[in-house]
Enzyme design. Structure first.
Site, PDB file in Angstrom:
ATOM      1  N   HIS A  43       0.865  -1.179   0.000  1.00 33.33           N
ATOM      2  CA  HIS A  43       0.000   0.000   0.000  1.00 33.33           C
ATOM      3  C   HIS A  43       0.902   1.229   0.000  1.00 33.33           C
ATOM      4  CE1 HIS A  43      -3.722   2.181   1.882  1.00 33.33           C
ATOM      5  NE2 HIS A  43      -3.076   2.945   1.022  1.00 33.33           N
ATOM      6  N   GLU A  75      -2.692  -1.906  -3.051  1.00 36.13           N
ATOM      7  CA  GLU A  75      -3.743  -1.147  -2.375  1.00 36.13           C
ATOM      8  C   GLU A  75      -3.481   0.349  -2.479  1.00 36.13           C
ATOM      9  OE1 GLU A  75      -4.051  -2.117   1.729  1.00 36.13           O
ATOM     10  OE2 GLU A  75      -4.981  -4.064   1.384  1.00 36.13           O
ATOM     11  N   HIS A 197      -7.233  -6.591   8.429  1.00 32.44           N
ATOM     12  CA  HIS A 197      -6.904  -5.566   9.419  1.00 32.44           C
ATOM     13  C   HIS A 197      -6.887  -6.194  10.813  1.00 32.44           C
ATOM     14  CE1 HIS A 197      -6.029  -1.245   9.485  1.00 32.44           C
ATOM     15  NE2 HIS A 197      -6.340  -1.330  10.766  1.00 32.44           N
TER      16      HIS A 197
END
Length: 252
Positions: A43, A75, A197
């Site tokens: 990310h 991401e 997460h």
């Protein structure tokens, strides 16, 4: 079996604190893939505080040259620089997140109805590149139809509220139920389901036992915390065992 994608941001964040070439992001990615991870997640944020565009290219090259059967999941918020990087790298999967530039970490999903026109345009731009497109989503079953109408292939369910329930079994059960209902709603709308997460090994096992519809988990922070104790190869093996523990439930 649910696939495991290892998020490399923590390794890059540690490296960037000192400006040295260690920890070696590519080397750790190689260890994770050698241990059986199905892919790597990166990310790259606009401030380059952890993984950079250079890391993305290096990990793309690692997978292409040494692990062609594995996947790169890229991401990010769909701004111009990110979309240009996607077009250059051609990852197997793009996960779009609604993060502000200065946001510490992803902590909420898209407002699909409010942002439908914007997201539909971005997804249409990404689809010809050949990879899957996933949208970061809160565990709200009523939102899954709107996500499907945008044209995404998958949603990634935000598991932060579940991960925050460590030491709170009642809260964890409540959040697992929310994730279960949202995953079923996504499947009913024709969407694949990812999740990620704050997933620990026992948290991953409990999640996938309860919600076997999940195709992929993307895990970084907790995995790297365990790697400090067990090493990367053993940690990936522990997570893979957690991912495999739901096989009987999925088959049933």
């Amino acid at each position: 079996m649910t696939q495991l994608s290892v998020n490399m941001n923590v390794a890059a964040l540690l490296r960037n604190r000192r400006g040295h070439p260690w920890p070696d992001v590519v080397g750790l990615g190689r260890l994770a893939l050698e241990a059986g991870a199905a892919g790597l997640t990166v990310h790259p944020r606009p401030d380059a505080r952890h993984t950079t565009a250079g890391d993305v290219r290096a990990l793309r090259d690692l997978i292409a040259s040494e692990f062609p059967d594995r996947e790169l999941n890229l991401e990010g918020y769909p701004e111009a620089r990110f979309l240009a990087l996607v077009a250059e790298v051609r990852p197997a999967q793009v996960t779009l997140v609604p993060d502000a530039p200065d946001q510490a970490t992803s902590d909420h999903g898209w407002a699909f109805r409010d942002q439908a026109d914007f997201l539909r345009e971005v997804v249409a731009e990404l689809k010809p590149l050949g990879g899957r497109v996933a949208l970061f989503a809160d565990a709200e079953p009523g939102e899954m139809g709107a996500a499907a109408a945008i044209g995404a292939d998958r949603v990634e369910l935000y598991t932060g509220p579940y991960g925050a329930c460590h030491g709170d079994p009642v809260g964890a059960t409540r959040e697992l139920q929310r994730l279960e209902v949202a995953a079923k709603a996504a499947r009913d709308c024709g969407l694949g389901v990812n999740a990620g997460h704050d997933l620990t090994v026992p948290g991953t096992r409990a999640l996938l036992t309860r919600v076997p519809q999940i195709d992929e988990v993307s895990i970084g922070h907790a995995l790297f915390c365990d790697a400090l104790r067990f090493g990367m190869a053993e940690t990936v093996a522990r997570y893979l065992a957690a991912c495999a523990s739901e096989g009987a439930a999925r088959a049933g």
